[in-house]
Design an enzyme around this catalytic site. Structure first.
Site, PDB file in Angstrom:
ATOM      1  N   ASP A  67      50.715  44.453  28.122  1.00 19.20           N
ATOM      2  CA  ASP A  67      49.592  45.374  28.274  1.00 19.20           C
ATOM      3  C   ASP A  67      50.029  46.829  28.304  1.00 19.20           C
ATOM      4  OD1 ASP A  67      50.854  45.076  30.760  1.00 19.20           O
ATOM      5  OD2 ASP A  67      49.190  43.946  31.623  1.00 19.20           O
ATOM      6  N   ASN A 136      44.999  39.244  42.784  1.00 16.85           N
ATOM      7  CA  ASN A 136      43.720  38.581  42.466  1.00 16.85           C
ATOM      8  C   ASN A 136      43.892  37.446  41.450  1.00 16.85           C
ATOM      9  OD1 ASN A 136      44.205  39.889  40.075  1.00 16.85           O
ATOM     10  ND2 ASN A 136      42.346  41.136  40.080  1.00 16.85           N
ATOM     11  N   GLU A 143      41.661  39.848  34.005  1.00 20.43           N
ATOM     12  CA  GLU A 143      41.166  39.878  35.373  1.00 20.43           C
ATOM     13  C   GLU A 143      40.282  38.650  35.650  1.00 20.43           C
ATOM     14  OE1 GLU A 143      42.601  41.839  37.216  1.00 20.43           O
ATOM     15  OE2 GLU A 143      42.445  43.962  36.737  1.00 20.43           O
TER      16      GLU A 143
END
Ligand code: PGA
Length: 249
Positions: A67, A136, A143
């Site tokens: 990324d 997370n 995500e």
């Protein structure tokens, strides 16, 4: 999924570096998948040392990073290109033009994401990929609630991710809101996946990844379906697991 435990993260970094070295020695033209963040720093330091010692060479390999932040050019100190240059590319012997990251300042970001996806797929697939994990459960910037078939895409960062990453910036407002992230589909196509997690703030994400259901709310949980994925966890990251859940390195 193999789950390997060591009390100290350095043992796991050494293990991951050795797997990369083994891959490169077997196939010097390997396609490598790379990650940024605090987690792989020591592994990259080992790879630098081992390149200088003549134990491995990156001169015929090519690499693709997971990324890059949207809006940060490669010479910005918080960009992932800059991080990779500092921690790995300048320390090993990649030839020029063989290390790739998405371009976070491309005019047309959607098109850039598609170009990057196609470029990796033209290679066939990655031979080995190192991953971190977000608190997370994200991998790359995929995500929670990601579509498991996602292609490389422009991702909106979770507030928790921006907070976690604010330590690399002067203030929270400086953390980009978007990134281009390698898609789940390309990630899952890598022949070998190593995921490292260090510290107690990763314990819940690791518990959910290993023991939970495969669930888009925990993107890393899809690794349960990968035929050659290894999770490398230290004492903190393993703190919600039981002894029977892992093998000690
Ligand atoms: P970290 O980030 O290595 O800095 O903890 C991992 C991630 O967010 O994927």
């Amino acid at each position: 999924m193999n789950v390997f435990y060591a009390k100290h993260p350095d043992v796991l970094s050494r293990y991951a570096a050795d797997r990369f070295i083994e891959q490169l020695n077997k196939n010097p033209k390997s396609i490598l998948g790379l990650a940024t963040g605090s987690t792989p720093k020591k592994m990259y330091a080992y790879l630098g040392e081992d390149t200088r010692a003549g134990k491995v060479s990156f001169s015929q390999a090519r690499s693709y990073n997971l990324d890059e932040y949207v809006g940060l050019p490669g010479d910005h100190p918080a960009s992932y290109r800059y991080f990779m240059q500092e921690h790995l590319f300048s320390q090993v012997d990649f030839r020029e033009g063989t290390t790739f990251l998405p371009n976070g300042v491309a005019q047309d970001l959607e098109r850039e994401a598609l170009r990057y996806d196609n470029k990796i797929r033209e290679e066939g697939e990655m031979d080995i990929l190192i991953l971190g994990i977000g608190s997370n459960g994200h991998i790359g910037f995929n995500e929670p609630n990601i579509f498991f078939e996602a292609m490389t895409h422009v991702a909106e960062l979770d507030e928790s991710t921006r907070k976690d990453n604010s330590r690399f910036f002067d203030k929270l407002e400086d953390v980009p809101t978007h990134a281009i992230s390698m898609g789940m589909r390309v990630i899952m196509q890598s022949k070998i996946i190593l995921l490292m997690a260090f510290g107690e703030n990763k314990a819940q994400a690791i518990y959910d990844t290993i023991k939970g259901k495969i669930d888009p709310r925990v993107p890393a949980s899809i690794l349960q379906l990968h035929p050659n994925a290894t999770i490398l966890i230290d004492e903190g990251a393993a703190s919600l697991l039981e002894e029977a859940d892992y093998v000690r390195l």
